[in-house]
Design a protein around this motif. Structure first.
Motif, mmCIF file in Angstrom:
data_model
loop_
_atom_site.group_PDB
_atom_site.id
_atom_site.type_symbol
_atom_site.label_atom_id
_atom_site.label_comp_id
_atom_site.label_asym_id
_atom_site.label_seq_id
_atom_site.Cartn_x
_atom_site.Cartn_y
_atom_site.Cartn_z
ATOM 1 N N GLY A 53 0.823 -1.209 0.000
ATOM 2 C CA GLY A 53 0.000 0.000 0.000
ATOM 3 C C GLY A 53 0.848 1.246 0.000
ATOM 4 O O GLY A 53 1.612 1.484 0.943
ATOM 5 N N LEU A 54 0.743 2.051 -1.049
ATOM 6 C CA LEU A 54 1.610 3.213 -1.196
ATOM 7 C C LEU A 54 1.432 4.283 -0.125
ATOM 8 O O LEU A 54 2.418 4.894 0.299
ATOM 9 N N PRO A 55 0.217 4.566 0.359
ATOM 10 C CA PRO A 55 0.056 5.673 1.332
ATOM 11 C C PRO A 55 0.932 5.548 2.572
ATOM 12 O O PRO A 55 1.360 6.568 3.129
ATOM 13 N N GLN A 56 1.224 4.312 3.020
ATOM 14 C CA GLN A 56 2.023 4.172 4.238
ATOM 15 C C GLN A 56 3.450 4.678 4.051
ATOM 16 O O GLN A 56 4.100 5.106 5.014
ATOM 17 N N TYR A 57 3.948 4.647 2.823
ATOM 18 C CA TYR A 57 5.303 5.146 2.564
ATOM 19 C C TYR A 57 5.329 6.675 2.542
ATOM 20 O O TYR A 57 6.366 7.279 2.805
ATOM 21 N N ARG A 58 4.203 7.280 2.217
ATOM 22 C CA ARG A 58 4.113 8.727 2.270
ATOM 23 C C ARG A 58 4.060 9.216 3.724
ATOM 24 O O ARG A 58 4.658 10.224 4.071
ATOM 25 N N SER A 59 3.314 8.482 4.553
ATOM 26 C CA SER A 59 3.138 8.909 5.950
ATOM 27 C C SER A 59 4.280 8.458 6.851
ATOM 28 O O SER A 59 4.528 9.064 7.898
ATOM 29 N N GLY A 60 4.966 7.373 6.452
ATOM 30 C CA GLY A 60 6.005 6.809 7.303
ATOM 31 C C GLY A 60 5.456 5.931 8.408
ATOM 32 O O GLY A 60 6.202 5.446 9.264
ATOM 33 N N ILE A 61 4.138 5.705 8.395
ATOM 34 C CA ILE A 61 3.496 4.825 9.374
ATOM 35 C C ILE A 61 3.116 3.539 8.652
ATOM 36 O O ILE A 61 2.134 3.479 7.906
ATOM 37 N N TYR A 62 3.901 2.487 8.861
ATOM 38 C CA TYR A 62 3.736 1.264 8.096
ATOM 39 C C TYR A 62 2.704 0.339 8.731
ATOM 40 O O TYR A 62 2.740 0.075 9.931
ATOM 41 N N THR A 63 1.784 -0.139 7.908
ATOM 42 C CA THR A 63 0.725 -1.018 8.386
ATOM 43 C C THR A 63 0.730 -2.393 7.726
ATOM 44 O O THR A 63 0.169 -3.336 8.263
ATOM 45 N N ASN A 64 1.374 -2.503 6.556
ATOM 46 C CA ASN A 64 1.389 -3.771 5.821
ATOM 47 C C ASN A 64 2.736 -3.962 5.127
ATOM 48 O O ASN A 64 3.382 -2.990 4.740
ATOM 49 N N GLY A 65 3.111 -5.205 4.975
ATOM 50 C CA GLY A 65 4.301 -5.516 4.202
ATOM 51 C C GLY A 65 3.932 -5.882 2.786
ATOM 52 O O GLY A 65 2.873 -6.475 2.523
ATOM 53 N N GLY A 66 4.778 -5.487 1.839
ATOM 54 C CA GLY A 66 4.594 -5.913 0.463
ATOM 55 C C GLY A 66 4.972 -7.367 0.305
ATOM 56 O O GLY A 66 5.460 -8.019 1.241
ATOM 57 N N GLY A 67 4.775 -7.906 -0.883
ATOM 58 C CA GLY A 67 5.093 -9.307 -1.097
ATOM 59 C C GLY A 67 4.853 -9.729 -2.526
ATOM 60 O O GLY A 67 4.756 -8.904 -3.441
ATOM 61 N N VAL A 68 4.748 -11.046 -2.703
ATOM 62 C CA VAL A 68 4.491 -11.638 -4.009
ATOM 63 C C VAL A 68 3.214 -12.461 -3.909
ATOM 64 O O VAL A 68 3.046 -13.254 -2.964
ATOM 65 N N TYR A 69 2.324 -12.300 -4.897
ATOM 66 C CA TYR A 69 1.023 -12.958 -4.886
ATOM 67 C C TYR A 69 0.758 -13.573 -6.261
ATOM 68 O O TYR A 69 1.328 -13.140 -7.271
ATOM 69 N N ARG A 70 -0.117 -14.550 -6.283
ATOM 70 C CA ARG A 70 -0.453 -15.232 -7.544
ATOM 71 C C ARG A 70 -1.937 -15.062 -7.855
ATOM 72 O O ARG A 70 -2.786 -15.219 -6.972
ATOM 73 N N VAL A 71 -2.217 -14.748 -9.110
ATOM 74 C CA VAL A 71 -3.586 -14.654 -9.594
ATOM 75 C C VAL A 71 -3.693 -15.550 -10.812
ATOM 76 O O VAL A 71 -2.929 -15.383 -11.773
ATOM 77 N N ASP A 72 -4.605 -16.501 -10.799
ATOM 78 C CA ASP A 72 -4.780 -17.442 -11.914
ATOM 79 C C ASP A 72 -5.806 -16.894 -12.878
ATOM 80 O O ASP A 72 -7.004 -16.812 -12.573
#
Length: 354
Positions: free
Chosen positions: A328-347
């Motif tokens: 989620g990009l907004p957390q990088y703007r605020s500096g308050i991190y709520t989620n980690g990025g990662g790798v996901y699969r969509v079939d």
């Protein structure tokens, strides 16, 4: 830009996009969607997956834009990750591309996601040699080229044997041709449709690229557009660009992306939280954006940045598309991190595009 220059830019951009405004702005939800999203690996809060590329052995490489300039290898069947290497004197990595087997190139430099600033003199492209990684765990990293006033972001291999790659400059709205053997780089594509809109310090313009059938296709995140520019075999622009679709209702959006085997386009919707589909019509144009995974009010794809199709037989059968996210990009703007990025699969196979 000066005020009168901004006004002229906006007028020109509106004129260029007018034919698409009535047909391509609507985000459509396919009746079979949103497709399920399978988590392969998630980083702790602040982990930002920017670029993806498959190795010939089926393992998936991902670059990190935050919190460090690292490359990870993901096992998409074991749902695990292993750090490959870190470039210690920069803060983050952007795109990644392979030339010959296990010879990868990555772009990166020093930047602040919170302040939306980039240290232009710090950006370079590095050669990452993985020949001995599987057998000995060894990785050779060497600087290929550096840029005095550019932000190399999306990378594409134009000629693997000769070692020619293309790199978008997301600050100045041009594309560089890079000879990896000599380290020489030069601007070969410069089109108004690649330029960032006025005061667009946040969103890269252009972003992801691919070459197909004598055209360089691109997303311009700042203008929320998908388009193409004709080029010759050397990667030199040979005619004017054209907009093929407006993404995300014309708002900023549309990061890295990929073609499928039929020429349809799957777009990672960052800074929006969806995966979009542009259906190829067969005459060089595309239908309106369809949301096929995630969604405006959903949390299963937070900050999708990049998309690549899997290589295994099972992946091909399922139409498995792997997505790298920021959390989620907004957390990088605020500096308050709520989620980690990662790798996901969509079939995507259930969409019946083949």
């Amino acid at each position: 830009m000066f005020p009168h220059t901004q006004a002229h830019f906006l007028l020109a951009l509106t004129t260029l996009l007018r034919p698409f405004l009535s047909t391509s702005l609507t985000l459509r939800q396919n009746q079979n969607t949103p497709l399920p999203v399978t988590q392969i690996f998630q980083f702790p809060r602040g982990g930002y997956v920017e670029g993806l590329a498959f190795r010939s052995n089926g393992k998936l490489l991902g670059t990190l834009l935050n919190p460090e300039a690292s490359i990870y290898q993901f096992d998409t069947t074991a749902f695990s990750a292993r750090k490959v290497t870190t470039i210690p004197y920069i803060s983050g990595l952007y795109g990644i591309t392979e030339t010959t087997n296990d010879q990868f190139y990555v772009a990166g430099g020093n930047l602040s996601l919170t302040a939306s600033t980039r240290d232009l003199g710090s950006f370079r492209i590095w050669h990452v040699n993985l020949t001995s990684f599987d057998s000995e765990g060894q990785v050779a990293v060497q600087e290929t080229t550096r840029f005095a006033n550019a932000t190399p972001n999306g990378l594409w291999t134009l000629d693997a044997e000769r070692g020619v790659i293309l790199a978008t400059d997301s600050t100045n709205g041009v594309v560089y041709r890079v000879d990896v053997a000599t380290g020489k780089n030069r601007i070969t594509i410069d089109d108004p449709l690649l330029k960032p809109p006025p005061n667009a310090t946040t969103y890269p313009s252009p972003n992801g690229i691919a070459v197909r059938g004598g055209y360089l296709y691109f997303t311009n995140t700042g203008t929320g557009t998908f388009g193409r520019v004709p080029i010759d075999a050397e990667g030199v622009q040979s005619g004017p660009g054209e907009v093929l679709a407006v993404l995300a209702g014309g708002n900023p959006g549309g990061d890295d992306w990929t073609f499928d085997a039929e020429g349809n386009v799957f777009v990672a919707g960052n800074p929006n939280n969806w995966l979009g589909l542009l259906r190829a019509t067969g005459d060089g144009t595309f239908g309106p954006t369809e949301i096929v995974a995630g969604g405006v009010n959903r949390t299963d794809l937070l900050g999708p940045n990049t998309a690549r199709f899997g290589m295994s037989d099972e992946d091909v059968e399922r139409g498995s598309l792997y997505i790298g996210t920021s959390g989620g990009l907004p957390q990088y703007r605020s500096g308050i991190y709520t989620n980690g990025g990662g790798v996901y699969r969509v079939d995507t196979g259930v969409l019946g595009l083949g």
